[in-house]
Design an enzyme around this catalytic site. Structure first.
Site, mmCIF file in Angstrom:
data_model
loop_
_atom_site.group_PDB
_atom_site.id
_atom_site.type_symbol
_atom_site.label_atom_id
_atom_site.label_comp_id
_atom_site.label_asym_id
_atom_site.label_seq_id
_atom_site.Cartn_x
_atom_site.Cartn_y
_atom_site.Cartn_z
ATOM 1 N N GLY A 130 -9.290 -21.038 25.920
ATOM 2 C CA GLY A 130 -10.397 -20.351 25.020
ATOM 3 C C GLY A 130 -9.655 -19.642 24.122
ATOM 4 N N CYS A 131 -8.499 -18.989 24.386
ATOM 5 C CA CYS A 131 -7.949 -18.141 23.199
ATOM 6 C C CYS A 131 -7.196 -19.033 22.205
ATOM 7 C CB CYS A 131 -6.768 -17.272 23.992
ATOM 8 S SG CYS A 131 -7.491 -15.957 25.269
ATOM 9 N N THR A 132 -6.915 -20.104 22.440
ATOM 10 C CA THR A 132 -6.292 -21.070 21.419
ATOM 11 C C THR A 132 -7.316 -21.629 20.621
ATOM 12 O OG1 THR A 132 -4.261 -21.647 22.948
ATOM 13 C CG2 THR A 132 -4.936 -23.221 21.127
#
Length: 179
Positions: free
Chosen positions: A69-71
């Site tokens: 999700g962060c990527t």
């Protein structure tokens, strides 16, 4: 009597959940002055809120470098950086990861904006974005748009990494009066 019992119960609950990081402090709201900060970026350069005075700032908090999700979220900001710059907006990502972790993450995904390291979670906590589960602490996925004079103009408490930047771009247009 009933009011007293409810008051005691509320106090007891507050005492029980405070060690879990679940105690509710007064959350930031739109119009509040954004809490000041100075943190190192992925190059070790200090970045402060004051550095962005006079322009819009998208300050986004995220849990962990190089996770799905962060990527997705970081790459979406990367892919839309020119559209954000065209709206006179800078982007800063913040997590509790180290400078070295940020450097690797930014290099791997060619991120053209600073990632700020807040390993102690002090700034994360000031913005109300800290998840604290006693032994595990991380930043919640939240974003703040800060106006050119340093006030919070928009808060996103729940963020969908795939759609978030589109929402930020749309909201910046409205906030800037471009619509």
């Amino acid at each position: 009597m009933r009011r007293h019992a409810l008051s005691l119960l509320a106090g007891l609950l507050g005492t029980l959940v405070a060690p879990l990081g679940l105690a509710a402090e007064t959350p930031l709201t739109v119009g509040d002055a954004a809490p000041a900060f100075t943190l190192p970026d992925q190059q070790g350069e200090s970045r402060s809120l004051a550095d962005y005075h006079g322009q819009w700032l998208v300050l986004y908090f995220y849990p962990k470098d190089d996770t799905p999700g962060c990527t997705t979220e970081a790459c979406s900001f990367r892919d839309n950086i020119n559209r954000l710059i065209a709206q006179d907006a800078a982007v800063l990502g913040v997590s509790m990861d180290s400078v070295a972790s940020h450097a690797e993450f930014a290099r791997e995904y060619e991120l053209p904006f600073p990632l700020l390291a807040d390993p102690e979670g002090e700034v994360v906590e000031r913005y109300g974005a800290l998840s604290d589960f006693l032994v595990v602490k991380f930043a919640k996925r939240q974003t703040f748009i800060i106006d050119p004079v340093g006030n919070i103009a928009k808060i996103y408490r729940k963020v969908n990494p795939e759609e978030h930047v589109r929402d930020v771009l749309d909201d910046l247009k409205v906030l800037r009066g471009d619509t």
